[in-house]
Design a protein around this motif. Structure first.
Motif, PDB file in Angstrom:
ATOM      1  N   GLN A  30      -1.584  14.419  51.522  1.00 18.25           N
ATOM      2  CA  GLN A  30      -0.337  15.134  51.187  1.00 18.25           C
ATOM      3  C   GLN A  30       0.820  14.632  52.044  1.00 18.25           C
ATOM      4  O   GLN A  30       1.934  14.425  51.541  1.00 18.25           O
ATOM      5  CB  GLN A  30      -0.554  16.643  51.403  1.00 18.25           C
ATOM      6  CG  GLN A  30       0.650  17.507  51.124  1.00 18.25           C
ATOM      7  CD  GLN A  30       0.937  17.631  49.631  1.00 18.25           C
ATOM      8  OE1 GLN A  30       0.608  16.757  48.839  1.00 18.25           O
ATOM      9  NE2 GLN A  30       1.582  18.704  49.242  1.00 18.25           N
ATOM     10  N   ALA A  31       0.579  14.438  53.336  1.00 15.28           N
ATOM     11  CA  ALA A  31       1.644  13.949  54.218  1.00 15.28           C
ATOM     12  C   ALA A  31       2.098  12.562  53.787  1.00 15.28           C
ATOM     13  O   ALA A  31       3.318  12.268  53.779  1.00 15.28           O
ATOM     14  CB  ALA A  31       1.148  13.938  55.664  1.00 15.28           C
ATOM     15  N   ILE A  32       1.162  11.726  53.425  1.00 19.25           N
ATOM     16  CA  ILE A  32       1.515  10.357  53.007  1.00 19.25           C
ATOM     17  C   ILE A  32       2.288  10.381  51.677  1.00 19.25           C
ATOM     18  O   ILE A  32       3.301   9.701  51.516  1.00 19.25           O
ATOM     19  CB  ILE A  32       0.247   9.497  52.898  1.00 19.25           C
ATOM     20  CG1 ILE A  32      -0.347   9.275  54.284  1.00 19.25           C
ATOM     21  CG2 ILE A  32       0.556   8.151  52.240  1.00 19.25           C
ATOM     22  CD1 ILE A  32      -1.708   8.610  54.267  1.00 19.25           C
ATOM     23  N   ALA A  48       5.738  17.898  58.973  1.00 22.51           N
ATOM     24  CA  ALA A  48       4.313  17.558  59.032  1.00 22.51           C
ATOM     25  C   ALA A  48       3.559  18.535  59.923  1.00 22.51           C
ATOM     26  O   ALA A  48       2.431  18.967  59.602  1.00 22.51           O
ATOM     27  CB  ALA A  48       4.146  16.122  59.533  1.00 22.51           C
ATOM     28  N   ILE A  49       4.168  18.914  61.035  1.00 23.77           N
ATOM     29  CA  ILE A  49       3.528  19.899  61.921  1.00 23.77           C
ATOM     30  C   ILE A  49       3.362  21.233  61.186  1.00 23.77           C
ATOM     31  O   ILE A  49       2.342  21.921  61.293  1.00 23.77           O
ATOM     32  CB  ILE A  49       4.365  20.064  63.207  1.00 23.77           C
ATOM     33  CG1 ILE A  49       4.288  18.782  64.038  1.00 23.77           C
ATOM     34  CG2 ILE A  49       3.901  21.267  64.016  1.00 23.77           C
ATOM     35  CD1 ILE A  49       5.239  18.761  65.217  1.00 23.77           C
ATOM     36  N   GLY A  50       4.381  21.589  60.418  1.00 21.43           N
ATOM     37  CA  GLY A  50       4.334  22.858  59.665  1.00 21.43           C
ATOM     38  C   GLY A  50       3.186  22.892  58.683  1.00 21.43           C
ATOM     39  O   GLY A  50       2.435  23.892  58.624  1.00 21.43           O
ATOM     40  N   ILE A  51       3.014  21.820  57.932  1.00 26.63           N
ATOM     41  CA  ILE A  51       1.910  21.861  56.945  1.00 26.63           C
ATOM     42  C   ILE A  51       0.560  21.727  57.634  1.00 26.63           C
ATOM     43  O   ILE A  51      -0.460  22.217  57.123  1.00 26.63           O
ATOM     44  CB  ILE A  51       2.097  20.811  55.824  1.00 26.63           C
ATOM     45  CG1 ILE A  51       2.153  19.400  56.375  1.00 26.63           C
ATOM     46  CG2 ILE A  51       3.317  21.106  55.001  1.00 26.63           C
ATOM     47  CD1 ILE A  51       2.100  18.345  55.258  1.00 26.63           C
TER      48      ILE A  51
ATOM     49  N   ALA B  31      -4.474  24.965  47.386  1.00 30.14           N
ATOM     50  CA  ALA B  31      -3.599  25.899  48.095  1.00 30.14           C
ATOM     51  C   ALA B  31      -2.733  25.157  49.105  1.00 30.14           C
ATOM     52  O   ALA B  31      -1.535  25.441  49.264  1.00 30.14           O
ATOM     53  CB  ALA B  31      -4.441  26.960  48.794  1.00 30.14           C
ATOM     54  N   LEU B  32      -3.330  24.190  49.798  1.00 30.63           N
ATOM     55  CA  LEU B  32      -2.569  23.382  50.754  1.00 30.63           C
ATOM     56  C   LEU B  32      -1.462  22.604  50.040  1.00 30.63           C
ATOM     57  O   LEU B  32      -0.316  22.558  50.511  1.00 30.63           O
ATOM     58  CB  LEU B  32      -3.502  22.417  51.484  1.00 30.63           C
ATOM     59  CG  LEU B  32      -2.798  21.378  52.364  1.00 30.63           C
ATOM     60  CD1 LEU B  32      -2.086  22.049  53.532  1.00 30.63           C
ATOM     61  CD2 LEU B  32      -3.784  20.331  52.886  1.00 30.63           C
ATOM     62  N   ALA B  33      -1.801  22.024  48.889  1.00 36.84           N
ATOM     63  CA  ALA B  33      -0.803  21.261  48.148  1.00 36.84           C
ATOM     64  C   ALA B  33       0.344  22.161  47.691  1.00 36.84           C
ATOM     65  O   ALA B  33       1.529  21.816  47.841  1.00 36.84           O
ATOM     66  CB  ALA B  33      -1.454  20.583  46.939  1.00 36.84           C
ATOM     67  N   VAL B  39       6.914  24.641  51.233  1.00 35.95           N
ATOM     68  CA  VAL B  39       7.525  24.419  52.556  1.00 35.95           C
ATOM     69  C   VAL B  39       8.444  23.200  52.519  1.00 35.95           C
ATOM     70  O   VAL B  39       9.509  23.185  53.141  1.00 35.95           O
ATOM     71  CB  VAL B  39       6.420  24.255  53.622  1.00 35.95           C
ATOM     72  CG1 VAL B  39       7.022  23.866  54.963  1.00 35.95           C
ATOM     73  CG2 VAL B  39       5.638  25.531  53.768  1.00 35.95           C
ATOM     74  N   PHE B  40       8.043  22.193  51.778  1.00 36.45           N
ATOM     75  CA  PHE B  40       8.832  20.969  51.648  1.00 36.45           C
ATOM     76  C   PHE B  40      10.226  21.298  51.079  1.00 36.45           C
ATOM     77  O   PHE B  40      11.264  20.827  51.585  1.00 36.45           O
ATOM     78  CB  PHE B  40       8.100  19.990  50.732  1.00 36.45           C
ATOM     79  CG  PHE B  40       8.827  18.716  50.473  1.00 36.45           C
ATOM     80  CD1 PHE B  40       8.864  17.702  51.434  1.00 36.45           C
ATOM     81  CD2 PHE B  40       9.494  18.502  49.278  1.00 36.45           C
ATOM     82  CE1 PHE B  40       9.539  16.516  51.193  1.00 36.45           C
ATOM     83  CE2 PHE B  40      10.164  17.322  49.030  1.00 36.45           C
ATOM     84  CZ  PHE B  40      10.191  16.334  49.983  1.00 36.45           C
ATOM     85  N   LEU B  41      10.256  22.126  50.041  1.00 36.38           N
ATOM     86  CA  LEU B  41      11.550  22.485  49.435  1.00 36.38           C
ATOM     87  C   LEU B  41      12.421  23.261  50.421  1.00 36.38           C
ATOM     88  O   LEU B  41      13.635  23.023  50.512  1.00 36.38           O
ATOM     89  CB  LEU B  41      11.323  23.320  48.174  1.00 36.38           C
ATOM     90  CG  LEU B  41      10.912  22.548  46.922  1.00 36.38           C
ATOM     91  CD1 LEU B  41      10.763  23.499  45.752  1.00 36.38           C
ATOM     92  CD2 LEU B  41      11.948  21.482  46.593  1.00 36.38           C
ATOM     93  N   LEU B  42      11.798  24.207  51.137  1.00 36.02           N
ATOM     94  CA  LEU B  42      12.585  24.972  52.113  1.00 36.02           C
ATOM     95  C   LEU B  42      13.125  24.058  53.212  1.00 36.02           C
ATOM     96  O   LEU B  42      14.282  24.166  53.631  1.00 36.02           O
ATOM     97  CB  LEU B  42      11.719  26.075  52.715  1.00 36.02           C
ATOM     98  CG  LEU B  42      12.464  27.045  53.624  1.00 36.02           C
ATOM     99  CD1 LEU B  42      13.436  27.903  52.844  1.00 36.02           C
ATOM    100  CD2 LEU B  42      11.502  27.930  54.400  1.00 36.02           C
ATOM    101  N   TRP B  43      12.287  23.145  53.668  1.00 38.35           N
ATOM    102  CA  TRP B  43      12.726  22.203  54.712  1.00 38.35           C
ATOM    103  C   TRP B  43      13.874  21.334  54.206  1.00 38.35           C
ATOM    104  O   TRP B  43      14.856  21.110  54.923  1.00 38.35           O
ATOM    105  CB  TRP B  43      11.532  21.329  55.132  1.00 38.35           C
ATOM    106  CG  TRP B  43      11.920  20.167  55.994  1.00 38.35           C
ATOM    107  CD1 TRP B  43      12.498  20.217  57.226  1.00 38.35           C
ATOM    108  CD2 TRP B  43      11.781  18.783  55.671  1.00 38.35           C
ATOM    109  NE1 TRP B  43      12.731  18.944  57.707  1.00 38.35           N
ATOM    110  CE2 TRP B  43      12.288  18.049  56.759  1.00 38.35           C
ATOM    111  CE3 TRP B  43      11.253  18.089  54.587  1.00 38.35           C
ATOM    112  CZ2 TRP B  43      12.295  16.662  56.780  1.00 38.35           C
ATOM    113  CZ3 TRP B  43      11.272  16.716  54.620  1.00 38.35           C
ATOM    114  CH2 TRP B  43      11.787  16.005  55.698  1.00 38.35           C
ATOM    115  N   ARG B  44      13.794  20.866  52.970  1.00 40.45           N
ATOM    116  CA  ARG B  44      14.884  20.033  52.418  1.00 40.45           C
ATOM    117  C   ARG B  44      16.176  20.853  52.257  1.00 40.45           C
ATOM    118  O   ARG B  44      17.268  20.346  52.457  1.00 40.45           O
ATOM    119  CB  ARG B  44      14.482  19.428  51.071  1.00 40.45           C
ATOM    120  CG  ARG B  44      13.423  18.356  51.137  1.00 40.45           C
ATOM    121  CD  ARG B  44      13.724  17.260  52.107  1.00 40.45           C
ATOM    122  NE  ARG B  44      15.023  16.637  51.902  1.00 40.45           N
ATOM    123  CZ  ARG B  44      15.471  15.585  52.590  1.00 40.45           C
ATOM    124  NH1 ARG B  44      14.707  15.036  53.521  1.00 40.45           N
ATOM    125  NH2 ARG B  44      16.653  15.094  52.355  1.00 40.45           N
TER     126      ARG B  44
END
Lengths: 97, 413
Positions: A30-32, A48-51, B31-33, B39-44
């Motif tokens: 996922q990170a990649i 990355a730390i957050g996930i 669930a991780l994905a 989280v990715f959207l919030l961070w952006r």
């Protein structure tokens, strides 16, 4: 159209993540995948730390529902903070503060 | 608020789909994905806000107007250059915002580019630019931000000339009647009267003549000598902005015309039973225009409660008492009471108006009013005080707004 192709690649990467049997492997993929999706990677380490923390919570809890609910609550708080920051910016730019 | 782009919406939909998959089959990787995409959207979004704040903080506007003092309705060329620090991955476009009273739009431009556009300022007074609108966009979010701090330079708009009919002199596309009968520039038509032998045939108004079936001549303002007193009655409440703008333009035009054609004029601004401003016998157009610059509807702090004022009371007290018997006695007593009230009533507004009329020394007063519904006793007192001094009273009011007793002529505003 170039960007649509990148989005399709992101979707394919997510399929790989879901197919991974190990959570650590899923985290790395996922990170990649998300890093490859971005052009500007400033602050990516924080994300990355957050996930990684989130995957740790999933592994520790042994369930799916509770970590997702906790994440939804945290995201709601984050959205409120983001809205507040946006309001302050608009007010400052408009000369109100 | 920031708006998601198509990409951000797609990622949100993907996260939702992964959540739907993860819950029934209890798959930690799904669930991780899903969670990491959210989280990715919030961070952006947070990243976008920080970049936008940096852009707004570094914003600089270099705006150049070919003239900062101009006449109402004339065109002004604006050259504007917007500079800012653009973070990587973000696109910025800027649009200059002209003053609120201006007609004309600025084009979108990139930072560092110079945009040129033309505006026409349609209302008199001091004004400034409304700022700069930024359109910021990255891959995931977009946002329009208006920065109003950067509004220099300030512009001064002088009113366009107003003819006797209250219309401008060529700023609009419509036909404008020109007062060719005026002997001097700036004179306006005060009224009409039947033609008398010996009148100048050039003063004959053919429209009124055709309408009435008899010869009528124009009576020009300013032929009786003396600087006029222009009285402005501010409405208590903001009504139609266009009507008030037209009212303000008519007042400014009248003052400018009076100063241009005579030995100055006096200005009296009232709001209900209160004198807001008074300028006696001034010839300074800048002083008058600055006094008129901030005119706006004003709620009076004191009400006259429909009191007619001492002048009217004195007139009523002097009314002839005909008849005999109880009616004559009643009239006699009423006259005595009214005379006592007229004598003892402090009537501070009427006293202030009397003092102002004395200082103005005018033989003609032009009352500009929108005549809104409600108490007009302050105008009644003003008109009667003027009549007591033997002044000619001309009321300028919108068509169908009514009239004030004692007025010599009513002209449509």
């Amino acid at each position: 159209m170039a960007f649509d192709r990148r989005f399709l690649l992101l979707c394919a990467g997510e399929v790989l993540v879901v197919a991974a049997t190990d959570l650590l492997a899923a985290l790395v993929i996922q990170a990649i995948v998300l890093a490859a999706f971005l052009e500007d990677r400033r602050g990516y380490g924080v994300f990355a730390i957050g996930i990684a923390l989130f995957s740790g919570i999933i592994a520790a809890s042994g369930t799916v529902l509770l970590p997702l609910l906790a994440l939804a609550a945290a995201l709601g708080c984050g959205y409120v903070a983001l809205t507040l920051q946006d309001y302050r910016l608009a007010r400052w730019a408009g000369g109100g503060a | 608020m920031i708006r998601p782009t198509r990409t951000a919406s797609g990622i949100a939909a993907l996260a939702l789909a992964l959540t739907v998959v993860a819950l029934p089959i209890a798959n930690p990787a799904a669930a991780l994905a899903a969670g990491s995409l959210a989280v990715f959207l919030l961070w952006r979004g947070w990243r976008f806000e920080r970049d936008l704040s940096a852009v707004a903080a570094s914003l600089a506007v270099d705006r150049d107007v070919d003239r900062t003092i101009l006449r109402q309705g004339t065109a002004a060329t604006v050259r504007v250059r917007v500079d800012c620090t653009v973070p990587p991955g973000m696109e910025i476009r800027a649009r200059d915002l002209p003053p609120a009273v201006a007609v004309g739009d600025a084009p979108l431009s990139l930072p560092g580019e110079t945009a040129t556009y033309i505006v026409r300022l349609m209302a008199p007074g001091e004004t400034a630019f409304a700022g700069v609108a930024l359109e910021a966009k990255d891959v995931f979010f977009s946002r329009n931000l208006v920065c109003r701090r950067l509004n220099a330079p300030h512009l001064r708009v002088l009113p366009a000339g107003i003819n006797g009919n209250g219309r401008g002199t060529g700023t609009t596309g419509g036909d404008t009647e020109v007062n060719r009968g005026a002997a001097l520039p700036g004179q306006s038509v005060r009224g009409f009267r039947p033609y008398l032998t010996g009148d100048n045939p050039r003063q004959v108004d053919w429209k009124v003549t055709a309408r009435r079936g008899a010869l009528y001549v124009r009576q020009l303002a300013g032929l009786e000598g003396g600087a006029p007193l222009i009285a402005v009655d501010l409405p208590a409440r903001a009504g139609d902005p266009e009507t008030f703008a037209r009212f303000s333009m008519a007042v400014s035009g009248a003052v400018e015309g009076a100063i241009a054609s005579r030995d100055g004029c006096s200005l009296l601004v009232v709001a209900g039973g209160e004198i807001v401003r008074f300028l006696p016998r001034t010839q300074d157009i800048r002083e008058v225009l600055s006094a008129l610059g901030g005119l706006a509807p004003l709620e009076p702090r004191a009400s006259l409660y429909r009191a007619p004022g001492p002048a009217v009371l004195a007139v009523r007290a002097r009314m002839p008492r005909h008849g005999t018997g109880p009616e004559a006695v009643y009239r006699e007593r009423l006259g005595g009471i009214l005379a006592a009230f007229a004598k003892e009533s402090p009537a501070p507004f009427a006293a202030a108006v009397r003092t102002a009329l004395g200082r103005a020394g005018a033989r003609e007063i032009r009352v500009y009013s929108l005549l809104p519904a409600g108490d007009t006793s302050h105008l009644i007192q003003l008109v009667h005080e003027a009549k007591v001094r033997g002044m000619q009273v001309v009321l300028k009011a919108p068509a169908g707004a009514g009239a004030i007793p004692g007025v010599d002529a009513v002209e449509v505003l």
